[in-house]
Write an enzyme that holds these catalytic residues in place. Sequence first.
Site, PDB file in Angstrom:
ATOM      1  N   ASP A  13       7.670  -0.714  -5.402  1.00 26.40           N
ATOM      2  CA  ASP A  13       7.379  -1.371  -6.813  1.00 26.40           C
ATOM      3  C   ASP A  13       6.086  -1.606  -7.160  1.00 26.40           C
ATOM      4  OD1 ASP A  13       6.601  -3.257  -4.760  1.00 26.40           O
ATOM      5  OD2 ASP A  13       8.285  -4.613  -4.960  1.00 26.40           O
ATOM      6  N   GLU A  20       5.480  -6.746  -9.636  1.00 25.24           N
ATOM      7  CA  GLU A  20       6.389  -6.041  -8.781  1.00 25.24           C
ATOM      8  C   GLU A  20       8.066  -6.088  -9.161  1.00 25.24           C
ATOM      9  OE1 GLU A  20       3.964  -7.732  -7.539  1.00 25.24           O
ATOM     10  OE2 GLU A  20       2.548  -6.224  -6.472  1.00 25.24           O
ATOM     11  N   HIS A  48      -2.338 -11.547   0.000  1.00 28.69           N
ATOM     12  CA  HIS A  48      -2.862 -10.624  -0.962  1.00 28.69           C
ATOM     13  C   HIS A  48      -2.333 -10.746  -2.443  1.00 28.69           C
ATOM     14  CE1 HIS A  48       0.325  -7.802   0.065  1.00 28.69           C
ATOM     15  NE2 HIS A  48       0.228  -7.584  -1.152  1.00 28.69           N
ATOM     16  N   ARG A  75      -1.011 -11.083  -5.946  1.00 30.63           N
ATOM     17  CA  ARG A  75      -1.640 -11.357  -7.304  1.00 30.63           C
ATOM     18  C   ARG A  75      -1.262 -12.935  -7.579  1.00 30.63           C
ATOM     19  NH1 ARG A  75      -3.724  -6.922 -10.725  1.00 30.63           N
ATOM     20  NH2 ARG A  75      -3.665  -5.159  -9.224  1.00 30.63           N
ATOM     21  N   HIS A  91      -7.789  -8.111   2.710  1.00 26.74           N
ATOM     22  CA  HIS A  91      -7.359  -7.216   1.856  1.00 26.74           C
ATOM     23  C   HIS A  91      -8.416  -6.696   1.069  1.00 26.74           C
ATOM     24  CE1 HIS A  91      -5.278  -5.001  -1.764  1.00 26.74           C
ATOM     25  NE2 HIS A  91      -4.244  -5.123  -0.897  1.00 26.74           N
TER      26      HIS A  91
HETATM   27  C1  UD1 Z   1      -1.171  -3.158  -4.395  1.00 27.60           C
HETATM   28  C2  UD1 Z   1       0.239  -3.513  -5.324  1.00 27.60           C
HETATM   29  C3  UD1 Z   1       1.185  -4.558  -4.605  1.00 27.60           C
HETATM   30  C4  UD1 Z   1       1.196  -4.257  -3.021  1.00 27.60           C
HETATM   31  C5  UD1 Z   1      -0.398  -3.955  -2.410  1.00 27.60           C
HETATM   32  C6  UD1 Z   1      -0.280  -3.762  -1.000  1.00 27.60           C
HETATM   33  C7  UD1 Z   1       0.496  -3.161  -7.522  1.00 27.60           C
HETATM   34  C8  UD1 Z   1       0.328  -3.693  -8.916  1.00 27.60           C
HETATM   35  N1  UD1 Z   1       0.112  -3.922  -6.418  1.00 27.60           N
HETATM   36  O1  UD1 Z   1      -1.896  -4.618  -4.895  1.00 27.60           O
HETATM   37  O2  UD1 Z   1       2.567  -4.377  -4.713  1.00 27.60           O
HETATM   38  O3  UD1 Z   1       1.981  -5.218  -2.321  1.00 27.60           O
HETATM   39  O4  UD1 Z   1      -1.056  -3.072  -3.167  1.00 27.60           O
HETATM   40  O5  UD1 Z   1      -1.620  -3.847  -0.615  1.00 27.60           O
HETATM   41  O6  UD1 Z   1       0.685  -1.960  -7.387  1.00 27.60           O
HETATM   42  N2  UD1 Z   1      -9.190  -2.161  -3.543  1.00 27.60           N
HETATM   43  C9  UD1 Z   1     -10.313  -1.358  -2.832  1.00 27.60           C
HETATM   44  N3  UD1 Z   1     -10.047  -0.396  -1.911  1.00 27.60           N
HETATM   45  C10 UD1 Z   1      -8.511  -0.366  -1.432  1.00 27.60           C
HETATM   46  C11 UD1 Z   1      -7.614  -1.046  -1.996  1.00 27.60           C
HETATM   47  C12 UD1 Z   1      -7.894  -1.906  -3.310  1.00 27.60           C
HETATM   48  O7  UD1 Z   1     -11.326  -1.635  -3.130  1.00 27.60           O
HETATM   49  O8  UD1 Z   1      -8.436   0.336  -0.478  1.00 27.60           O
HETATM   50  C13 UD1 Z   1      -9.702  -3.179  -4.584  1.00 27.60           C
HETATM   51  C14 UD1 Z   1      -9.944  -2.464  -5.892  1.00 27.60           C
HETATM   52  O9  UD1 Z   1     -10.977  -3.389  -6.306  1.00 27.60           O
HETATM   53  C15 UD1 Z   1      -8.746  -2.787  -6.649  1.00 27.60           C
HETATM   54  C16 UD1 Z   1      -8.111  -4.137  -6.135  1.00 27.60           C
HETATM   55  O10 UD1 Z   1      -8.452  -3.962  -4.898  1.00 27.60           O
HETATM   56  O11 UD1 Z   1      -9.088  -2.580  -7.983  1.00 27.60           O
HETATM   57  C17 UD1 Z   1      -6.755  -4.144  -6.445  1.00 27.60           C
HETATM   58  O12 UD1 Z   1      -5.840  -3.187  -5.840  1.00 27.60           O
HETATM   59  P1  UD1 Z   1      -4.539  -2.795  -6.551  1.00 27.60           P
HETATM   60  O13 UD1 Z   1      -4.130  -1.481  -5.930  1.00 27.60           O
HETATM   61  O14 UD1 Z   1      -4.701  -2.827  -8.055  1.00 27.60           O
HETATM   62  O15 UD1 Z   1      -3.558  -3.998  -6.348  1.00 27.60           O
HETATM   63  P2  UD1 Z   1      -3.168  -4.715  -4.984  1.00 27.60           P
HETATM   64  O16 UD1 Z   1      -3.547  -6.219  -5.086  1.00 27.60           O
HETATM   65  O17 UD1 Z   1      -3.868  -4.016  -3.719  1.00 27.60           O
HETATM   66  N1  UDP Z   2      -1.085  -3.197   7.474  1.00 28.95           N
HETATM   67  C1  UDP Z   2      -2.030  -2.787   8.075  1.00 28.95           C
HETATM   68  N2  UDP Z   2      -3.609  -3.230   8.448  1.00 28.95           N
HETATM   69  C2  UDP Z   2      -3.663  -4.585   7.883  1.00 28.95           C
HETATM   70  C3  UDP Z   2      -2.574  -5.363   7.468  1.00 28.95           C
HETATM   71  C4  UDP Z   2      -1.504  -4.529   6.968  1.00 28.95           C
HETATM   72  O1  UDP Z   2      -1.798  -1.649   8.584  1.00 28.95           O
HETATM   73  O2  UDP Z   2      -4.834  -4.833   8.312  1.00 28.95           O
HETATM   74  C5  UDP Z   2       0.254  -2.793   7.394  1.00 28.95           C
HETATM   75  C6  UDP Z   2       1.386  -3.621   7.782  1.00 28.95           C
HETATM   76  O3  UDP Z   2       1.704  -3.226   8.841  1.00 28.95           O
HETATM   77  C7  UDP Z   2       2.425  -3.127   6.790  1.00 28.95           C
HETATM   78  C8  UDP Z   2       1.532  -3.080   5.521  1.00 28.95           C
HETATM   79  O4  UDP Z   2       0.340  -2.720   5.913  1.00 28.95           O
HETATM   80  O5  UDP Z   2       2.993  -1.970   7.181  1.00 28.95           O
HETATM   81  C9  UDP Z   2       1.616  -4.143   4.542  1.00 28.95           C
HETATM   82  O6  UDP Z   2       0.916  -3.881   3.612  1.00 28.95           O
HETATM   83  P1  UDP Z   2       0.618  -5.000   2.585  1.00 28.95           P
HETATM   84  O7  UDP Z   2       0.866  -6.303   3.105  1.00 28.95           O
HETATM   85  O8  UDP Z   2      -0.647  -4.531   1.832  1.00 28.95           O
HETATM   86  O9  UDP Z   2       1.550  -4.532   1.220  1.00 28.95           O
HETATM   87  P2  UDP Z   2       3.155  -5.229   0.925  1.00 28.95           P
HETATM   88  O10 UDP Z   2       4.002  -4.940   2.146  1.00 28.95           O
HETATM   89  O11 UDP Z   2       3.083  -6.602   0.849  1.00 28.95           O
HETATM   90  O12 UDP Z   2       3.547  -4.332  -0.503  1.00 28.95           O
END
Ligand code: UD1
Ligand code: UDP
Length: 411
Positions: free
Chosen positions: A106, A142, A215, A217, A247
């Site tokens: 999602d 999501e 993490h 939102r 995160h």
């Molecule tokens: C996203 C997903 C969420 C999922 C989560 C898993 C959407 C809307 N949300 O949320 O469903 O649970 O990923 O972790 O798709 N950033 C970095 N480096 C990274 C990753 C993120 O710097 O490797 C920072 C960036 O500033 C980015 C912000 O985190 O803009 C938010 O990342 P984003 O992918 O938009 O949303 P998540 O909160 O990570």
């Molecule tokens: N995970 C990881 N390293 C971390 C935290 C989580 O590899 O430091 C893995 C975890 O095992 C799981 C996945 O990331 O498989 C979950 O991701 P996240 O919580 O970011 O997203 P969500 O599942 O809530 O969408």
Amino acid sequence: MEPKPLDATPVHDVAVVLGTRPEAVKLAPVVRAMRRSPRFRPTVVTTGQHREMLDRILPQLELEPDVRLDVMRERQSLHALSSRLHAALGEVLGSAAFDAAVVQGDTTTALCGAIAAFYQRIPVAHVEAGLRSGVQGDPFPEEVNRRMVAQVSTWHFAPTVPAGVNLLREGVPQDGIEVTGNTVVDNLLWVVDQGLGRSAFDTSRGGRRVLVTLHRRENQGAVMSGLAEAVLRLVRERDVQVVLPLHRSPAVREALLPVLSQDPRIRTTEPLDYLDFTATLADADLVLTDSGGVQEEAPSLDVPVLVLRRTTERMEVVRAGGAELVGTDPQVVLARALALLDDRDAHARMARAVSPFGDGRAAGRILDRLDRDLSAGAARPPAHLPVPVPGAALGTPAPAAAQGALVEAAR
Ligand code: UD1
Ligand code: UDP
């Protein structure tokens, strides 16, 4: 892409689109199975919605991408992210004659990947379909993303029967729904086979071990700071060590770090590699999390979970007894964590709960169904869009006959 030989058994050209850490984890078993199969020629497209968090785990999951996009920008809005994804994915999916596109879950990558495929008239397979909280803004965005993916999908691979029933209730044609189990379990079993990594807990030190991840939102800001306060009080009231892999989102760090940095018994780390994370999870006595994937992995490793959210689309694990939905009130979170750490019997009951997320053979079921339909030329964008069943809100019974058939089909 090489042209297909005319007389050979069909080989299916499938684009697998992923962009965030959980998508990589949950699509890795599908990609590994496709790469092993003579019937599939997968093209793995990583959008780079996550950059560092994805780069760290792709090699460990043996998930080398074929196409690497780079859409991430610091703190970008959902609008900016979506527009980059639409443009980039439209180009990639239009560049070859794909038979199908696979998306998972999602995220914004999943939604834009599904729409981009639909615009190219490529049939969409949705892995982990049918999860529903029933609340539009929780999780945000999501809950709406996954409902929109369902509108353009041909195959709906539901991880559990309740997820399949949600789809039936929304009027998704039954023959498009396949209950497969969750691929997260496939991956976990594979990882256990490889050998876990290193636990991030201090093994030279006693005390109960609590792993925390936050993490979402809808929790960012004051709610997340309040949850951090609950964690701080926990280490001050009991002999507990906490590991919290942060995160990369700046909004998460801003909410958590000012509180968590006040006590050395709380170890904040950069995101852990997948093998190290699963080792840390296996080593924990308790998990506090708002993560979806962690909620699913913990019961497979016999670790009780407190879900720090107001809703969950994974009620199966709560009903099975492996998780408790505690909400986001810091007092309640603290009270429930203390209760579980103090009451060994209650803790053991939760740890013993059986995981409802399948037997670790979900990827095989997904490939079988895709192979059958693609070989028969049966994959077309669905002629019939979902027609909601009148009055069928979440929580009302699904049509009995259809539910029975789905349970039967899932056996
Ligand atoms: C996203 C997903 C969420 C999922 C989560 C898993 C959407 C809307 N949300 O949320 O469903 O649970 O990923 O972790 O798709 N950033 C970095 N480096 C990274 C990753 C993120 O710097 O490797 C920072 C960036 O500033 C980015 C912000 O985190 O803009 C938010 O990342 P984003 O992918 O938009 O949303 P998540 O909160 O990570
Ligand atoms: N995970 C990881 N390293 C971390 C935290 C989580 O590899 O430091 C893995 C975890 O095992 C799981 C996945 O990331 O498989 C979950 O991701 P996240 O919580 O970011 O997203 P969500 O599942 O809530 O969408």
